[in-house]
Design an enzyme around this catalytic site. Structure first.
Site, PDB file in Angstrom:
ATOM      1  N   ASP A 150       0.865  -1.177   0.000  1.00  0.00           N
ATOM      2  CA  ASP A 150       0.000   0.000   0.000  1.00  0.00           C
ATOM      3  C   ASP A 150       0.907   1.234   0.000  1.00  0.00           C
ATOM      4  OD1 ASP A 150      -2.451   1.575   0.491  1.00  0.00           O
ATOM      5  OD2 ASP A 150      -1.538   1.904   2.457  1.00  0.00           O
TER       6      ASP A 150
ATOM      7  N   ASP B 282      -0.369   5.222   0.600  1.00  0.00           N
ATOM      8  CA  ASP B 282      -0.755   6.235   1.589  1.00  0.00           C
ATOM      9  C   ASP B 282      -0.812   5.610   2.979  1.00  0.00           C
ATOM     10  OD1 ASP B 282      -1.370   8.647  -0.074  1.00  0.00           O
ATOM     11  OD2 ASP B 282      -2.773   7.258  -1.001  1.00  0.00           O
TER      12      ASP B 282
END
Length: 336
Positions: free
Chosen positions: A15, A17
């Protein structure tokens, strides 16, 4: 010395953010952790629910943070949404876009016609994160959805980790349309499995590890895809949300940040850890012992998940200090 967690998997699905960066600010240690993965020739894929940037722009942003990346290593929820619509609609169908130019470009690449205003020919609405989205954009989408258009959300993350803290994410805008229309969108990105499956396939992986900071998207998506997961505490997840995580949002491993990839897998596993004891006393879990605070958290999660008890109480000075460090209540009340 036991093998590091990174040695147990053949690809890493990261991932962005809240895991690699907060907006324009890299998370300390992330670049070095990714560099070490590349040094051992481990494929890396960046799997993001943020639909506001094209893969090439995402890769460029990463390179600006001293992280090597190419566009073909990036999988976005905008791509997933466009793929879903391309499979559901005839070629050339009109799609109302609520989102950034990157989402509009993906709709065009899927052979569909993007528009910004509702009309009789709108077959679907696609919604992705865009900081510039306003009332007028939501109003156009509302008209189309109420007229029967298929509604697809790139993702439903309610918040977005940034250098300024948690700010409204696409899910908050989706919630506004959900309230206004009474409709429910189909979700293309995490926590649905396709983003992970596509990313793992592109890496030729048979045993990938997903890494993220959100339980309801990153970890739930890994669970849905049948992929092991490492949850990190650099974004949305907190010790309290981990203890109370539902089965569909439980990772195998817990680390402070991406630097955990260099730690032996058994030390990161969410399971009882050496140095700490957690026993059930009626409706409360009592923790005693000594050691690293995250080792205690892994132990607490394991016992809470097994028993369903989320009322916690430290037993002793060291446990009290660890609870305080983790931000957990010390009075024995259930975590809500």
């Amino acid at each position: 010395m036991a093998d590091a967690l990174r040695d147990a998997y053949d690809a890493f699905l990261l991932d962005l953010d809240g895991t690699v960066y907060h907006g324009s600010r890299p998370i300390p240690g992330a670049a070095e952790a990714i560099r070490q993965l590349r040094e051992q020739n481990s494929p890396v894929r960046f799997v993001t629910n943020n639909a506001s940037k094209a893969p090439g722009d995402v890769a460029g942003h990463l390179r600006g943070l001293d992280i090597d990346a190419t566009a073909d290593e990036v999988s976005t929820s905008a791509q997933a949404a466009a793929k879903l619509l391309g499979e559901r609609l005839p070629a050339g169908a009109t799609v109302l876009v609520v989102g950034a130019a990157a989402l509009e470009d993906e709709i065009t690449a899927a052979g569909l016609k993007p528009v910004r205003e509702a009309g009789d020919d709108v077959a679907a609405v696609v919604q992705g994160h865009n900081p510039a989205t306003g009332w007028a954009d939501l109003a156009e989408a509302c008209v189309a959805i109420r007229a029967g258009a298929l509604w697809v959300a790139s993702n439903v993350d309610t918040t977005l980790p940034t250098e300024r803290g948690l700010l409204p994410g696409n899910g908050s805008m989706v919630a506004a349309l959900r309230t206004a229309t009474g409709a429910e969108p189909e979700v293309a990105g995490k926590p649905e499995a396709p983003l992970f499956v596509t990313a793992a396939r592109s890496a030729g992986a048979s045993r990938p590890l997903a890494i993220g900071d959100r339980l309801d998207t990153d970890i739930a998506g890994a669970v849905n895809a049948g992929v092991d997961a490492l949850v990190v505490l650099t974004g949305v997840a907190t010790p309290a949300t981990l203890v109370t995580a539902i089965p569909a949002e439980r990772a195998q491993y817990l680390g402070a940040d991406l630097g955990a990839l260099a730690t032996p897998a058994d030390e990161l596993r969410i399971a009882p850890q050496p140095g700490w004891q957690v026993r059930q006393d009626g409706g409360t879990l009592v923790a005693t012992g000594d050691g690293d605070s995250l080792a205690l958290l892994r132990t607490l999660c394991a016992v809470a998940w097994d028993t369903g008890v989320t009322a916690l109480r430290p037993g002793g000075e060291r446990a009290t200090a660890a609870f305080t460090e983790l931000g957990l209540p010390t009075g024995g009340e259930p975590i809500r």
